[in-house]
Design a protein around this motif. Structure first.
Motif, short mmCIF file in Angstrom:
data_model
loop_
_atom_site.label_atom_id
_atom_site.label_comp_id
_atom_site.label_asym_id
_atom_site.label_seq_id
_atom_site.Cartn_x
_atom_site.Cartn_y
_atom_site.Cartn_z
N VAL A 111 1.71 -5.54 4.02
CA VAL A 111 1.76 -6.98 4.27
C VAL A 111 1.35 -7.80 3.06
CG1 VAL A 111 1.43 -6.74 6.75
CG2 VAL A 111 -0.57 -6.94 5.28
N GLN A 112 0.63 -7.20 2.10
CA GLN A 112 0.29 -7.93 0.88
C GLN A 112 -0.13 -6.95 -0.20
OE1 GLN A 112 -2.55 -11.11 1.31
NE2 GLN A 112 -2.29 -11.83 -0.80
N ILE A 113 0.26 -7.25 -1.43
CA ILE A 113 -0.16 -6.49 -2.61
C ILE A 113 -0.69 -7.48 -3.63
CG2 ILE A 113 0.58 -5.00 -4.51
CD1 ILE A 113 2.78 -3.90 -2.72
N GLY A 114 -1.84 -7.16 -4.21
CA GLY A 114 -2.39 -8.04 -5.25
C GLY A 114 -3.74 -7.54 -5.72
N THR A 115 -4.30 -8.23 -6.68
CA THR A 115 -5.66 -7.92 -7.09
C THR A 115 -6.61 -8.37 -6.00
OG1 THR A 115 -5.98 -10.06 -8.16
CG2 THR A 115 -5.01 -8.30 -9.51
N GLY A 116 -7.85 -7.91 -6.08
CA GLY A 116 -8.83 -8.34 -5.11
C GLY A 116 -8.97 -9.85 -5.08
#
Length: 408
Positions: free
Chosen positions: A243-248
């Motif tokens: 549902v989401q990919i990214g840095t913290g």
């Protein structure tokens, strides 16, 4: 450089796989597919890329599909559809022999339950993968001993697994995986069975080892704090979907949907955000050859009881207080140079807010954020450090005010 690429990877559990895939393509939900076919969607068209040398964390609650996903990356679980590329080569089309070579040379796995052979010594366990590859006894012993040395376990090489603590057994599992010198390391809930303190130590060891080994690591966890601590980037899964990919920072600042918002609402943001996110632009600085009257006027205009002093290159020199500069003015001093105090706390922009508490607590002045050349990039006041602990703190709103005259 992309090391691993996944495109629309899907796993259906059940007998009606083809029908389930058709229903998925038609937009049916996981619950509808289960009701109509009796099949369960384990992973639903996951797509992502992992860069070389990156720790890529896949996380989610139990049943989210993360373990199924990681096991498809080396085809311990066969995908129902989709593609997996390692160094540009599609391994979903590989025949068994070629796939075995990939598993032996390209990719290794560390499991949650250690998976050590109880009848083999620590050294023999570490050698196992090399033994399967047909590496000669002398060579595999040397590589295994080096891996144990790196893991701090060489002194225990002749002992058996049941003679070691849980944390030490997990380090053996990690050493065994690294002895093969794989390009990619899959870690499925590798630290979940460990006590909290040992788990923290293992996280520290993995980060320290990564500095030298620079492996591409896919790390599976259900612990958000662990993912934020380890991950270069994080993929959050729900019901088989990514549902989401990214840095913290990206996930905390811009959650993709309500599920992610709820997921991260209780996280300790001080362990994610850095000084860069809460520093303010200095409202005023002065130079060592400035006249006392000018420095006093600047502090009075800005409501400050002290002001930072820089040189011609904007490098930090120190600070002066209103009280001391006023004395210089009353005694007709030409410059403020004799009143400069050099004990200004300095930090880099990359320091975690969590590590700033002791610094800011003991400081009578704002903390200076400086670059490697000593130039001021910003200042940090105590209120911003405290504010960053709250879930509604806006890290984009730190420059709207002035730094306080007493760091409150």
């Amino acid at each position: 450089m992309t090391k691993l690429k996944v495109e629309k990877l899907t796993k259906i559990y059940g007998k009606n796989e083809s029908k389930a895939l058709e229903l998925m393509s038609a937009g049916k939900s996981k619950e509808e597919v289960l009701e109509l076919t009796g099949s369960t969607i384990g992973v639903n068209q996951a797509s992502f890329e992992v860069n070389e040398g990156e720790i890529f964390v896949i996380m989610g609650l139990s049943g989210s599909g993360k373990s199924s996903l990681v096991r498809m990356l080396n085809r311990l679980v066969e995908p129902s559809s989709g593609d997996i590329y390692i160094d540009g080569v599609n391994i979903t089309d590989m025949k068994p022999k070629a796939l075995r070579d990939v598993r032996r040379k390209k990719i290794s796995m560390v499991f949650q339950n250690f998976a050590l052979f109880p009848h083999r010594t620590i050294l023999e366990n570490t050698e196992y993968g090399l033994e399967v590859q047909g590496v000669t006894p002398n060579e595999r012993r040397a590589k295994a001993e080096q891996a144990l040395e790196n893991a701090g376990l060489i002194a225990y090489k002749d002992q058996y697994p049941d003679q070691l603590s849980g944390g030490m057994q997990q380090r053996v599992g990690l050493a065994r995986a690294l002895a093969n010198d794989p390009d990619i390391l899959l870690m499925d809930e590798a630290f979940s069975a460990l006590d909290p303190l040992i788990r923290r130590d293992m996280q520290d060891e993995l980060l320290e080892m990564q500095k030298t080994m620079n492996k591409t690591i896919i790390f599976i966890t259900h612990d958000l704090n662990e993912s934020l601590r380890l991950g270069s980037r994080i993929a959050i899964m729900k019901d088989g979907e990514v549902v989401q990919i990214g840095t913290g920072e990206e996930i905390l600042s811009n959650p993709a949907n309500e599920y992610v918002t709820r997921f991260v609402e209780d996280i300790d943001r001080t362990k994610v955000y850095t000084a860069e996110h809460i520093m303010e632009e200095p409202t005023a600085v002065t130079q060592s050859m400035e006249k006392p009257s000018v420095a006093l006027q600047m502090m009075e205009d800005e409501g400050m009881s002290n002001i930072l002093v820089v040189d011609d290159q904007q490098q930090l020199v120190g600070y002066v207080t209103h009280e001391e500069v006023e004395k210089l003015h009353d005694n007709d001093h030409e410059t403020i140079s004799s009143a400069i105090q050099s004990d200004v706390p300095e930090v880099s922009s990359g320091i975690l807010i969590d590590d700033l508490f002791d610094v800011i607590h003991e400081s009578e002045t704002p903390v200076a954020v400086t670059d490697k050349d000593g130039k001021i990039e910003g200042v940090i006041v105590r209120s911003n450090v405290i504010g960053a602990m709250t879930s509604d703190y806006d890290t984009n709103d730190t420059n709207n005010g002035k730094e306080s005259d007493n760091n409150e």
